[in-house]
Scaffold this active site. Structure first.
Site, PDB file in Angstrom:
ATOM      1  N   ASP A 185       0.607  -5.282 -18.465  1.00 49.44           N
ATOM      2  CA  ASP A 185       1.389  -5.698 -17.299  1.00 49.44           C
ATOM      3  C   ASP A 185       2.884  -5.605 -17.607  1.00 49.44           C
ATOM      4  O   ASP A 185       3.323  -6.134 -18.637  1.00 49.44           O
ATOM      5  CB  ASP A 185       0.997  -7.163 -16.999  1.00 49.44           C
ATOM      6  CG  ASP A 185       1.500  -7.646 -15.665  1.00 49.44           C
ATOM      7  OD1 ASP A 185       2.517  -7.135 -15.177  1.00 49.44           O
ATOM      8  OD2 ASP A 185       0.855  -8.567 -15.117  1.00 49.44           O
ATOM      9  N   TYR A 213       7.526  -5.579   1.015  1.00 46.47           N
ATOM     10  CA  TYR A 213       7.511  -4.475   0.040  1.00 46.47           C
ATOM     11  C   TYR A 213       8.921  -3.928  -0.161  1.00 46.47           C
ATOM     12  O   TYR A 213       9.432  -3.895  -1.291  1.00 46.47           O
ATOM     13  CB  TYR A 213       6.569  -3.346   0.507  1.00 46.47           C
ATOM     14  CG  TYR A 213       6.824  -2.022  -0.205  1.00 46.47           C
ATOM     15  CD1 TYR A 213       6.569  -1.872  -1.570  1.00 46.47           C
ATOM     16  CD2 TYR A 213       7.347  -0.919   0.484  1.00 46.47           C
ATOM     17  CE1 TYR A 213       6.820  -0.670  -2.227  1.00 46.47           C
ATOM     18  CE2 TYR A 213       7.595   0.291  -0.171  1.00 46.47           C
ATOM     19  CZ  TYR A 213       7.334   0.407  -1.524  1.00 46.47           C
ATOM     20  OH  TYR A 213       7.591   1.594  -2.169  1.00 46.47           O
ATOM     21  N   THR A 221      12.742   3.712  -3.287  1.00 50.98           N
ATOM     22  CA  THR A 221      12.209   4.280  -2.053  1.00 50.98           C
ATOM     23  C   THR A 221      13.259   4.299  -0.936  1.00 50.98           C
ATOM     24  O   THR A 221      14.176   3.459  -0.936  1.00 50.98           O
ATOM     25  CB  THR A 221      10.994   3.430  -1.588  1.00 50.98           C
ATOM     26  OG1 THR A 221      10.698   3.734  -0.230  1.00 50.98           O
ATOM     27  CG2 THR A 221      11.251   1.928  -1.671  1.00 50.98           C
ATOM     28  N   ASP A 222      13.078   5.206   0.008  1.00 55.99           N
ATOM     29  CA  ASP A 222      13.985   5.244   1.173  1.00 55.99           C
ATOM     30  C   ASP A 222      13.858   3.970   2.009  1.00 55.99           C
ATOM     31  O   ASP A 222      14.750   3.639   2.790  1.00 55.99           O
ATOM     32  CB  ASP A 222      13.721   6.478   2.046  1.00 55.99           C
ATOM     33  CG  ASP A 222      12.292   6.591   2.584  1.00 55.99           C
ATOM     34  OD1 ASP A 222      11.439   5.747   2.244  1.00 55.99           O
ATOM     35  OD2 ASP A 222      12.033   7.534   3.354  1.00 55.99           O
ATOM     36  N   GLU A 223      12.742   3.245   1.844  1.00 61.50           N
ATOM     37  CA  GLU A 223      12.501   2.071   2.685  1.00 61.50           C
ATOM     38  C   GLU A 223      13.526   0.960   2.444  1.00 61.50           C
ATOM     39  O   GLU A 223      13.675   0.064   3.265  1.00 61.50           O
ATOM     40  CB  GLU A 223      11.070   1.552   2.496  1.00 61.50           C
ATOM     41  CG  GLU A 223      10.055   2.606   2.871  1.00 61.50           C
ATOM     42  CD  GLU A 223       8.647   2.080   3.076  1.00 61.50           C
ATOM     43  OE1 GLU A 223       8.484   0.907   3.407  1.00 61.50           O
ATOM     44  OE2 GLU A 223       7.717   2.877   2.896  1.00 61.50           O
ATOM     45  N   LYS A 226      11.587  -4.033  -3.431  1.00 63.80           N
ATOM     46  CA  LYS A 226      12.136  -2.819  -4.069  1.00 63.80           C
ATOM     47  C   LYS A 226      13.670  -2.850  -4.019  1.00 63.80           C
ATOM     48  O   LYS A 226      14.336  -2.454  -4.979  1.00 63.80           O
ATOM     49  CB  LYS A 226      11.617  -1.556  -3.367  1.00 63.80           C
ATOM     50  CG  LYS A 226      10.131  -1.313  -3.486  1.00 63.80           C
ATOM     51  CD  LYS A 226       9.651  -1.006  -4.900  1.00 63.80           C
ATOM     52  CE  LYS A 226      10.136   0.319  -5.414  1.00 63.80           C
ATOM     53  NZ  LYS A 226       9.557   0.611  -6.770  1.00 63.80           N
TER      54      LYS A 226
HETATM   55  N1  LIG Z   1       4.093   6.858  -2.510  1.00 63.81           N
HETATM   56  C1  LIG Z   1       5.235   7.024  -1.876  1.00 63.81           C
HETATM   57  O1  LIG Z   1       5.293   7.661  -0.812  1.00 63.81           O
HETATM   58  C2  LIG Z   1       6.507   6.483  -2.454  1.00 63.81           C
HETATM   59  C3  LIG Z   1       7.730   6.846  -1.850  1.00 63.81           C
HETATM   60  C4  LIG Z   1       8.912   6.375  -2.402  1.00 63.81           C
HETATM   61  C5  LIG Z   1       8.892   5.584  -3.542  1.00 63.81           C
HETATM   62  N2  LIG Z   1       7.695   5.227  -4.104  1.00 63.81           N
HETATM   63  C6  LIG Z   1       7.734   4.410  -5.322  1.00 63.81           C
HETATM   64  O2  LIG Z   1       7.150   5.180  -6.356  1.00 63.81           O
HETATM   65  C7  LIG Z   1       6.462   4.345  -7.290  1.00 63.81           C
HETATM   66  C8  LIG Z   1       5.027   4.811  -7.454  1.00 63.81           C
HETATM   67  O3  LIG Z   1       4.407   4.814  -6.163  1.00 63.81           O
HETATM   68  P1  LIG Z   1       2.895   5.283  -6.001  1.00 63.81           P
HETATM   69  O4  LIG Z   1       2.703   5.665  -4.595  1.00 63.81           O
HETATM   70  O5  LIG Z   1       2.558   6.220  -7.101  1.00 63.81           O
HETATM   71  O6  LIG Z   1       2.144   3.888  -6.263  1.00 63.81           O
HETATM   72  P2  LIG Z   1       0.611   3.559  -6.529  1.00 63.81           P
HETATM   73  O7  LIG Z   1       0.321   2.337  -5.734  1.00 63.81           O
HETATM   74  O8  LIG Z   1      -0.233   4.760  -6.324  1.00 63.81           O
HETATM   75  O9  LIG Z   1       0.573   3.226  -8.084  1.00 63.81           O
HETATM   76  C9  LIG Z   1       1.185   2.091  -8.633  1.00 63.81           C
HETATM   77  C10 LIG Z   1       0.739   1.989 -10.078  1.00 63.81           C
HETATM   78  O10 LIG Z   1       1.397   0.864 -10.664  1.00 63.81           O
HETATM   79  C11 LIG Z   1       0.431   0.129 -11.439  1.00 63.81           C
HETATM   80  N3  LIG Z   1       0.866  -1.278 -11.491  1.00 63.81           N
HETATM   81  C12 LIG Z   1       0.950  -2.158 -10.462  1.00 63.81           C
HETATM   82  N4  LIG Z   1       1.380  -3.344 -10.911  1.00 63.81           N
HETATM   83  C13 LIG Z   1       1.584  -3.212 -12.250  1.00 63.81           C
HETATM   84  C14 LIG Z   1       2.046  -4.100 -13.269  1.00 63.81           C
HETATM   85  N5  LIG Z   1       2.376  -5.362 -13.001  1.00 63.81           N
HETATM   86  N6  LIG Z   1       2.142  -3.625 -14.529  1.00 63.81           N
HETATM   87  C15 LIG Z   1       1.801  -2.342 -14.814  1.00 63.81           C
HETATM   88  N7  LIG Z   1       1.352  -1.470 -13.904  1.00 63.81           N
HETATM   89  C16 LIG Z   1       1.248  -1.900 -12.621  1.00 63.81           C
HETATM   90  C17 LIG Z   1      -0.880   0.309 -10.684  1.00 63.81           C
HETATM   91  O11 LIG Z   1      -2.002   0.037 -11.493  1.00 63.81           O
HETATM   92  C18 LIG Z   1      -0.768   1.767 -10.255  1.00 63.81           C
HETATM   93  O12 LIG Z   1      -1.275   2.617 -11.271  1.00 63.81           O
HETATM   94  C19 LIG Z   1       6.558   2.924  -6.731  1.00 63.81           C
HETATM   95  O13 LIG Z   1       7.607   2.271  -7.400  1.00 63.81           O
HETATM   96  C20 LIG Z   1       6.908   3.120  -5.261  1.00 63.81           C
HETATM   97  O14 LIG Z   1       7.668   2.044  -4.770  1.00 63.81           O
HETATM   98  C21 LIG Z   1       6.499   5.662  -3.586  1.00 63.81           C
END
Ligand SMILES: NC(=O)c1ccc[n+]([C@@H]2O[C@H](COP(=O)([O-])OP(=O)(O)OC[C@H]3O[C@@H](n4cnc5c(N)ncnc54)[C@H](O)[C@@H]3O)[C@@H](O)[C@H]2O)c1
Length: 320
Positions: free
Chosen positions: A59, A147, A123-125, A151
């Protein structure tokens, strides 16, 4: 280069790890992931024997774990997060813990261990919604959901570590990603897999909300560029400029998969639903980035991936 990648078993993190191992055969990666519902070891089973790759289940909120892993590491890239807006509306607690407190723990460990670079995946959000125009990196943050607020808080904290302690931090803010290995609760994989299961597509409100779509490998290229050419303390927007109303996106998917418009099931809107995300990404363009994938081709690649990997997503959807 020795990298600690957090959240590497999720969607973007796993694509990024595979990309880095191929592009830089001498880089070493430690992947720290808690394996929440969104983390999946199957996402990286093809690289698990790679001598430059090591997986640790743990974690990011646990300082002892993080501190012990950071020894000998040059770069931390923090993908780990709770990422689904709808879940954050039901219960924000894990979003605050992982997205904010977890980032704090990583920043502290980076500082104490004199890490060379810290790359925060954002993220853009965090900018919130706007009807017209495009957000620049210097714009004020105005998040709408728990969320995006968690972020945004993490971004501000990361910037403060640069300003106060000169920790070399970069922030990468990308728009909505899509591609292989995305958990099938997110709209594109949800709709593709629902069609493959002959189930209707739940579309919020009338589908008027606008999103900007980025193929995950284009995001990997951008993150790579920031890591190697970015300036510490800087924030980089990453947008491919593929703006679509959700109804338009749905129509395209339905057409590509030979299903009629009647396959849509309009559902009640999400509270606080941002109308439109839009970013100016001139700054990363100046570093030399532009998207390589055309939206429709990347969508075909994605649909094919879900068609060919039904075992991967059926296991996950069985738990819904
Ligand atoms: N998916 C999108 O469209 C998008 C767009 C912009 C930014 N992001 C950002 O990109 C990053 C990855 O997004 P994603 O879509 O791959 O997410 P995801 O939900 O697919 O994966 C998140 C990963 O983080 C791990 N995780 C969660 N809590 C944890 C903790 N406390 N310790 C260790 N590991 C932990 C989970 O097990 C998982 O493997 C995030 O920070 C998200 O905010 C995502």
């Amino acid at each position: 280069m020795r990298l600690l990648i957090t959240g590497g078993c999720g969607f973007i993190g796993s694509n990024f790890i595979r990309y880095i191992l191929k592009r830089y055969p001498n880089y070493k990666i430690v992947n720290l992931d808690k394996l929440t519902y969104a983390g999946n070891l199957d996402n990286l089973k093809d690289v698990k024997e790679n001598k430059n790759y090591k997986f640790i289940k743990g974690d990011i909120c646990n300082y002892k774990t993080v501190d012990s892993l950071v020894k000998g590491i040059e770069v931390i890239i923090n993908f780990a997060a709770e990422t689904h807006v709808d879940r954050s509306i039901v219960d924000a607690s894990n979003f605050i813990k992982t997205n904010y407190n977890g980032t704090y723990i990583l920043l502290e460990a980076a500082l104490k261990n004199k890490i060379k670079y810290f790359l925060q995946i954002s993220t853009d959000e965090v900018y919130g919604s706007r009807v017209k125009g495009f957000f620049k990196e210097s714009d004020t943050l105005n998040p709408s959901s728990p969320y995006s607020a968690s972020k945004a808080a993490a971004d501000l904290l990361a910037v403060s570590y640069f300003k106060t302690y000169k920790l070399p931090v970069f922030i990468a803010r990308s728009s909505n990603n899509f591609g292989p290995c995305q958990y099938p609760e997110k709209v594109i994989p949800l709709f593709i897999t629902n069609i493959l299961q002959n189930k209707k597509l739940p579309l919020y409100s009338r589908g008027e909300n606008i999103r900007d779509w980025l193929f995950v490998l284009d995001n990997c290229l951008a993150i790579d560029l920031i890591l190697h050419k970015g300036l510490p303390g800087e924030i980089y927007n990453i947008s491919a400029g593929n703006y679509l109303k959700n109804s338009e996106l749905t129509k395209i998917i339905l057409k590509k998969m030979d299903k009629p418009w009647e396959f849509i099931n309009f559902v009640k809107d999400r509270p606080g639903h941002d109308f439109r995300y839009a970013m100016d990404s001139l700054k990363i363009a100046k570093l030399g980035w532009k998207p390589r994938y055309k939206f429709l081709n990347a969508l075909d690649l994605t649909i094919n991936w879900y068609r060919e990997n039904s075992l991967w997503w059926k296991k996950l959807k069985a738990k819904f």
